[in-house]
Motif scaffolding. Structure first.
Motif, PDB file in Angstrom:
ATOM      1  N   PRO A  79       0.828  -1.214   0.000  1.00 21.09           N
ATOM      2  CA  PRO A  79       0.000   0.000   0.000  1.00 21.09           C
ATOM      3  C   PRO A  79       0.860   1.261   0.000  1.00 21.09           C
ATOM      4  CG  PRO A  79       0.020  -1.018   2.174  1.00 21.09           C
ATOM      5  CD  PRO A  79       0.709  -1.973   1.257  1.00 21.09           C
ATOM      6  N   THR A  80       0.401   2.274  -0.698  1.00 24.98           N
ATOM      7  CA  THR A  80       1.099   3.557  -0.757  1.00 24.98           C
ATOM      8  C   THR A  80       0.117   4.681  -0.465  1.00 24.98           C
ATOM      9  OG1 THR A  80       0.711   3.826  -3.131  1.00 24.98           O
ATOM     10  CG2 THR A  80       2.739   2.689  -2.473  1.00 24.98           C
ATOM     11  N   ALA A  81       0.668   5.847  -0.203  1.00 26.64           N
ATOM     12  CA  ALA A  81      -0.174   6.983   0.180  1.00 26.64           C
ATOM     13  C   ALA A  81      -1.069   7.427  -0.974  1.00 26.64           C
ATOM     14  CB  ALA A  81       0.713   8.139   0.635  1.00 26.64           C
ATOM     15  N   ILE A  82      -0.520   7.483  -2.191  1.00 26.25           N
ATOM     16  CA  ILE A  82      -1.296   8.001  -3.322  1.00 26.25           C
ATOM     17  C   ILE A  82      -2.435   7.062  -3.682  1.00 26.25           C
ATOM     18  CG2 ILE A  82      -1.165   8.508  -5.791  1.00 26.25           C
ATOM     19  CD1 ILE A  82       1.522   9.739  -5.353  1.00 26.25           C
ATOM     20  N   LEU A  83      -2.169   5.750  -3.758  1.00 25.18           N
ATOM     21  CA  LEU A  83      -3.247   4.818  -4.069  1.00 25.18           C
ATOM     22  C   LEU A  83      -4.257   4.740  -2.938  1.00 25.18           C
ATOM     23  CD1 LEU A  83      -1.804   1.761  -6.008  1.00 25.18           C
ATOM     24  CD2 LEU A  83      -2.900   3.815  -6.845  1.00 25.18           C
ATOM     25  N   SER A  84      -3.811   4.940  -1.702  1.00 28.01           N
ATOM     26  CA  SER A  84      -4.762   4.969  -0.583  1.00 28.01           C
ATOM     27  C   SER A  84      -5.697   6.158  -0.717  1.00 28.01           C
ATOM     28  CB  SER A  84      -3.998   5.032   0.741  1.00 28.01           C
ATOM     29  OG  SER A  84      -3.162   3.910   0.904  1.00 28.01           O
TER      30      SER A  84
ATOM     31  N   VAL B 146      -2.346  -2.060  -4.713  1.00 29.56           N
ATOM     32  CA  VAL B 146      -0.958  -1.922  -4.261  1.00 29.56           C
ATOM     33  C   VAL B 146      -0.086  -1.517  -5.446  1.00 29.56           C
ATOM     34  CG1 VAL B 146      -1.236  -3.626  -2.437  1.00 29.56           C
ATOM     35  CG2 VAL B 146      -0.441  -4.364  -4.682  1.00 29.56           C
ATOM     36  N   THR B 147       1.049  -0.952  -5.125  1.00 29.42           N
ATOM     37  CA  THR B 147       2.037  -0.573  -6.139  1.00 29.42           C
ATOM     38  C   THR B 147       3.389  -0.436  -5.450  1.00 29.42           C
ATOM     39  OG1 THR B 147       2.526   1.025  -7.895  1.00 29.42           O
ATOM     40  CG2 THR B 147       1.662   1.904  -5.856  1.00 29.42           C
ATOM     41  N   GLY B 148       4.396   0.019  -6.200  1.00 29.82           N
ATOM     42  CA  GLY B 148       5.725   0.171  -5.634  1.00 29.82           C
ATOM     43  C   GLY B 148       5.821   1.371  -4.711  1.00 29.82           C
ATOM     44  N   SER B 149       6.574   1.216  -3.634  1.00 32.05           N
ATOM     45  CA  SER B 149       6.787   2.294  -2.666  1.00 32.05           C
ATOM     46  C   SER B 149       8.220   2.786  -2.789  1.00 32.05           C
ATOM     47  CB  SER B 149       6.526   1.796  -1.247  1.00 32.05           C
ATOM     48  OG  SER B 149       6.994   2.716  -0.290  1.00 32.05           O
ATOM     49  N   PHE B 150       8.382   4.095  -2.965  1.00 25.87           N
ATOM     50  CA  PHE B 150       9.725   4.649  -3.141  1.00 25.87           C
ATOM     51  C   PHE B 150      10.545   4.529  -1.861  1.00 25.87           C
ATOM     52  CE2 PHE B 150      12.911   7.975  -3.190  1.00 25.87           C
ATOM     53  CZ  PHE B 150      13.454   7.822  -4.455  1.00 25.87           C
ATOM     54  N   SER B 151       9.961   4.858  -0.711  1.00 20.79           N
ATOM     55  CA  SER B 151      10.725   4.836   0.541  1.00 20.79           C
ATOM     56  C   SER B 151      11.176   3.420   0.892  1.00 20.79           C
ATOM     57  CB  SER B 151       9.883   5.424   1.670  1.00 20.79           C
ATOM     58  OG  SER B 151       8.685   4.680   1.852  1.00 20.79           O
ATOM     59  N   ARG B 152      10.285   2.457   0.755  1.00 21.66           N
ATOM     60  CA  ARG B 152      10.654   1.074   1.093  1.00 21.66           C
ATOM     61  C   ARG B 152      11.626   0.495   0.069  1.00 21.66           C
ATOM     62  NH1 ARG B 152       4.975   0.892   2.139  1.00 21.66           N
ATOM     63  NH2 ARG B 152       4.594  -0.365   0.276  1.00 21.66           N
ATOM     64  N   THR B 153      11.463   0.864  -1.202  1.00 24.16           N
ATOM     65  CA  THR B 153      12.405   0.399  -2.222  1.00 24.16           C
ATOM     66  C   THR B 153      13.792   0.984  -1.975  1.00 24.16           C
ATOM     67  OG1 THR B 153      10.608   0.220  -3.827  1.00 24.16           O
ATOM     68  CG2 THR B 153      12.849   0.286  -4.699  1.00 24.16           C
ATOM     69  N   ALA B 154      13.844   2.253  -1.558  1.00 26.89           N
ATOM     70  CA  ALA B 154      15.137   2.877  -1.268  1.00 26.89           C
ATOM     71  C   ALA B 154      15.836   2.170  -0.109  1.00 26.89           C
ATOM     72  CB  ALA B 154      14.935   4.354  -0.947  1.00 26.89           C
ATOM     73  N   VAL B 155      15.090   1.833   0.932  1.00 31.94           N
ATOM     74  CA  VAL B 155      15.681   1.107   2.062  1.00 31.94           C
ATOM     75  C   VAL B 155      16.128  -0.281   1.630  1.00 31.94           C
ATOM     76  CG1 VAL B 155      15.154   0.085   4.306  1.00 31.94           C
ATOM     77  CG2 VAL B 155      14.433   2.416   3.787  1.00 31.94           C
ATOM     78  N   ASN B 156      15.335  -0.911   0.786  1.00 29.40           N
ATOM     79  CA  ASN B 156      15.698  -2.229   0.264  1.00 29.40           C
ATOM     80  C   ASN B 156      17.043  -2.176  -0.444  1.00 29.40           C
ATOM     81  OD1 ASN B 156      14.765  -4.851   0.356  1.00 29.40           O
ATOM     82  ND2 ASN B 156      13.482  -4.677  -1.449  1.00 29.40           N
ATOM     83  N   ALA B 157      17.221  -1.164  -1.300  1.00 29.12           N
ATOM     84  CA  ALA B 157      18.467  -1.040  -2.056  1.00 29.12           C
ATOM     85  C   ALA B 157      19.640  -0.684  -1.146  1.00 29.12           C
ATOM     86  CB  ALA B 157      18.307   0.013  -3.151  1.00 29.12           C
ATOM     87  N   GLN B 158      19.411   0.210  -0.192  1.00 33.17           N
ATOM     88  CA  GLN B 158      20.496   0.642   0.687  1.00 33.17           C
ATOM     89  C   GLN B 158      20.930  -0.458   1.646  1.00 33.17           C
ATOM     90  OE1 GLN B 158      18.771   4.109   2.444  1.00 33.17           O
ATOM     91  NE2 GLN B 158      19.159   5.404   0.666  1.00 33.17           N
TER      92      GLN B 158
ATOM     93  N   MET C 266       2.343  12.077   7.802  1.00 28.88           N
ATOM     94  CA  MET C 266       2.731  13.438   7.416  1.00 28.88           C
ATOM     95  C   MET C 266       4.220  13.525   7.093  1.00 28.88           C
ATOM     96  SD  MET C 266       0.415  15.681  10.083  1.00 28.88           S
ATOM     97  CE  MET C 266       0.869  17.248   9.376  1.00 28.88           C
ATOM     98  N   THR C 267       5.058  12.889   7.888  1.00 26.01           N
ATOM     99  CA  THR C 267       6.506  12.940   7.607  1.00 26.01           C
ATOM    100  C   THR C 267       6.851  12.159   6.337  1.00 26.01           C
ATOM    101  OG1 THR C 267       6.812  11.058   9.115  1.00 26.01           O
ATOM    102  CG2 THR C 267       7.178  13.261   9.999  1.00 26.01           C
ATOM    103  N   ALA C 268       6.031  11.153   6.006  1.00 31.03           N
ATOM    104  CA  ALA C 268       6.305  10.368   4.794  1.00 31.03           C
ATOM    105  C   ALA C 268       5.874  11.107   3.536  1.00 31.03           C
ATOM    106  CB  ALA C 268       5.599   9.013   4.882  1.00 31.03           C
ATOM    107  N   VAL C 269       4.672  11.728   3.570  1.00 34.06           N
ATOM    108  CA  VAL C 269       4.137  12.306   2.333  1.00 34.06           C
ATOM    109  C   VAL C 269       4.687  13.694   2.047  1.00 34.06           C
ATOM    110  CG1 VAL C 269       2.021  10.970   2.536  1.00 34.06           C
ATOM    111  CG2 VAL C 269       2.103  13.267   3.496  1.00 34.06           C
ATOM    112  N   LEU C 270       5.055  14.442   3.066  1.00 33.12           N
ATOM    113  CA  LEU C 270       5.566  15.786   2.794  1.00 33.12           C
ATOM    114  C   LEU C 270       6.889  15.755   2.047  1.00 33.12           C
ATOM    115  CD1 LEU C 270       4.632  17.767   6.047  1.00 33.12           C
ATOM    116  CD2 LEU C 270       3.587  17.897   3.779  1.00 33.12           C
TER     117      LEU C 270
END
Length: 660
Positions: free
Chosen positions: A134-139, A395-407, A447-451
């Protein structure tokens, strides 16, 4: 295709019987004649066209990417994938609960949306870094599409699940028919505009939880701001203070995480220092879970105090009332649900694919591997279809979780198995503790995630490169902010396509009037969309000259009459000269032309010939353009090799066509 392969080997193998056998699907090109090129031909087909020589194996590699990376999996990858999956899972659990509140669904459906896509993507996905869920935009989009059902969260569930199934089916069909290029018509200003507007809309929507103020219904952005300002005296102090503290902690942990990443890049750290920094970095990545856990402890402490309950607690707690694994369900599909979802059936899968591809391409470019857009579309569709049977919303891809996955250093998509297992563990083991989580802590997480999604940098880059594109960004931003994603994005896409068609209807050319000649120089193709525009400019120039000539004649007539009255010498009027000496079309850089253009040239050649204005084609056009003009047999069209011509260079296209 098989036909194209037959054409390519035709030069090496002249045997018609072999070609017939090849067209029927035979790998051995020369079974019938026994020529010496049998093995070489077979090797060529197997090497260049594996889809024909080994169709089943090719299908497995193409549609099941796991068949490629599973054979290269090493034992050393296990630790990296486990750590990445665990870290992303700790991020996903609090985000899933928070995003379910944005979707206006019971909170348990956020967790139901968080595990099935992780499992399915392992088999069908082509990106090792991608994290679905789940992501903020699709929610927000799900909440907008089900807004007509009111405040009852349970009544929205069948619609959200049906939307997931239909979105998945659309995505699978688009992927099978290789229609992923449709999202290419969504330019960067539109993406930036709707992402920023959605982020602001989500953040403003969480202010009511941050202040502890109840607002009924699903109000617009300006309504939320008005009601909060009106009820500011009803603010729950404990909710506001706890939420503000959570926001500060989350921001500080994010800054601390960036600082640790810079320290880890140094090469002179000892092993124990690197291990300690890595452990702290993981805690910073899981800051959402850490903050929600601490806030839950505070909520539990208030709850166990004598005289307090869920309704009388000074801190508003979430209503998480289900502690069971999701059951297998069949999504409800009927005419009422499909009719109510309307445009969402098309918008939702496209926005989901747009998010996934933007994230996938970014990390594939960064980590030096490639992803297949069509396969990603199929994988995303299968994930949504499978998730719909366990009660998930899209559902779709999440940028924040994908970034943590890569890092974290993920090696393969197998990390999704660990992420899904963490979500299932949270549902089955610890979900009965979620009822003590303060609602304001989830608002702080959201709020901290979407801003961070509010994209100011794109505005400045566009302003520096091409400021007019900010108009499209602004239109998308305000349409999405006040009309919602389900209407703002389609309208903005239609506007961008209309602008693209408008530019296409204005061919790249240079229109210059040199003396009594009109020179049109092309820098690209000339097709039917730009025909009327160019000839209109020529006609406007002729009309301007007609008016100028008429004014001169009338002035001469008046002067003649005045001189007659004075007894002066008569004024002799000059003979009319042609309005233009020629219309010169310079076609050296013209890349293409079509039948409609040829017909318009033919018609205007006849019309201009009546006014003694010849049409000349100057320069050496490309072969395909010249062949089309020759076949069109255009009368009265002069073809000249260069701008500075004489009689020896002139010719007639119709005569040339007859000679050819």
């Amino acid at each position: 295709t098989v036909g194209n392969m037959a054409k390519q080997v035709k030069t090496k193998n002249k045997c018609s019987r072999c070609q017939d056998a090849f067209l029927k699907g035979s790998i051995r090109l020369c079974n019938y004649c026994g020529c010496e090129n049998d093995e070489s031909g077979k090797y060529e087909v197997e090497y260049c066209f594996p889809c024909v020589s080994h169709p089943f194996e090719y299908f497995l590699k193409d549609r099941f990417p796991i068949a490629q990376w599973i054979r290269k999996y090493r034992p050393s990858f296990v630790a990296y994938d486990f750590l990445a999956g665990l870290t992303v899972g700790l991020m996903l659990v609090p985000q899933a609960i928070a995003y379910a509140s944005i979707a206006k669904l019971p909170l348990r459906y956020g967790l139901y949306s968080g595990f099935m896509a992780c499992f399915v993507y392992v088999v069908f996905g082509t990106s090792k870094d991608m994290s679905l869920g789940p992501t903020a935009i699709l929610s927000l989009l799900t909440a907008s599409l089900t807004a007509q059902l009111g405040d009852d969260a349970e009544s929205r569930v069948p619609y959200a699940i049906a939307l997931t199934l239909l979105s998945g089916i659309v995505q699978v069909l688009l992927g099978i028919f290789n229609l992923g290029w449709i999202v290419d018509f969504v330019p960067v200003p539109v993406i930036s505009g709707f992402t920023s507007a959605a982020a602001i809309q989500i953040a403003i929507g969480q202010l009511k939880s941050l202040f502890g103020i109840s607002i009924s219904g699903d109000p617009a952005v300006y309504t939320v701001i008005y009601v909060i300002c009106k009820k500011i005296k009803e603010t729950k102090v404990w909710d506001f203070l706890l939420g503000l503290f959570c926001i500060v902690v989350l921001v500080l942990l994010k800054i601390f995480k960036t600082h640790i990443e810079r320290l880890l890049k140094r090469g002179y750290l000892h092993l124990y220092q690197r291990v300690c920094l890595k452990f702290v970095w993981i805690l910073c990545c899981a800051r959402n879970a850490l903050v929600v856990f601490c806030a839950g402890l505070i909520g539990y402490c208030f709850y166990v105090q004598p005289g307090f309950s869920f309704t009388t607690s000074p801190i508003t707690l979430i209503n998480f009332d289900n502690h069971q694994f999701p059951k297998f369900i069949v999504p409800q599909l009927n005419g009422t649900i499909v009719n109510d979802l309307k445009v969402g059936i098309v918008v939702t899968p496209l926005i989901a694919f747009l998010e996934t591809m933007a994230i996938g391409k970014a990390f594939a470019r960064k980590n030096h591997y490639k992803i297949e857009p069509s396969q990603e579309l199929i994988a995303l569709g299968i994930c949504n279809v499978a998730s719909s049977f366990v009660g998930s919303y899209p559902v779709t891809g999440s940028f924040s979780r994908t970034a943590v996955n890569a890092q974290t250093g993920v090696k393969t998509p197998a990390a999704g198995i660990i992420t899904g297992a963490v979500v299932l563990f949270a549902i089955g083991v610890v979900s009965h503790w979620f009822r003590y989580i303060p609602k304001t802590s989830l608002a702080a997480v959201i709020m901290t995630a979407v801003l961070q999604m509010v994209d100011f940098s794109t505005v400045w880059r566009i302003m520096r490169v091409k400021p007019i594109d900010n108009f499209l960004l602004a239109v998308t931003f305000f349409l999405t902010l006040f009309l919602g994603i389900e209407y703002g994005v389609p309208i903005a896409c239609v506007i961008s396509i209309l602008l693209l068609l408008y530019r296409h209807a204005r061919p790249r050319h240079k229109f210059v009037v040199e003396g009594d000649e009109v020179h049109i120089t092309f820098n690209g193709g000339w097709d039917y969309a730009g025909v009327d525009y160019l000839w209109t400019r020529v006609e406007d120039e002729i009309n301007r000259r007609e008016q100028l000539q008429a004014s001169r004649e009338s002035a001469a007539v008046r002067e003649k009459q005045v001189r007659r009255e004075d007894g002066s010498v008569n004024v002799v009027l000059e003979e009319k000269s042609p309005l233009l000496e020629a219309v010169v079309i310079k076609c050296s850089s013209m890349s293409e032309i079509d039948y409609t253009v040829c017909q318009s040239i033919k018609e205007h050649c006849v019309n201009l010939e009546e006014m003694n204005i010849p049409v000349r084609l100057v320069g050496k056009p490309q072969d395909q353009v010249k062949n089309i003009l020759l076949k069109a047999r255009i009368k009265n069209l002069e073809f000249i090799e260069s701008v500075s011509f004489d009689g020896s260079h002139q010719g007639n296209l119709e005569k040339a066509a007859q000679d050819s």
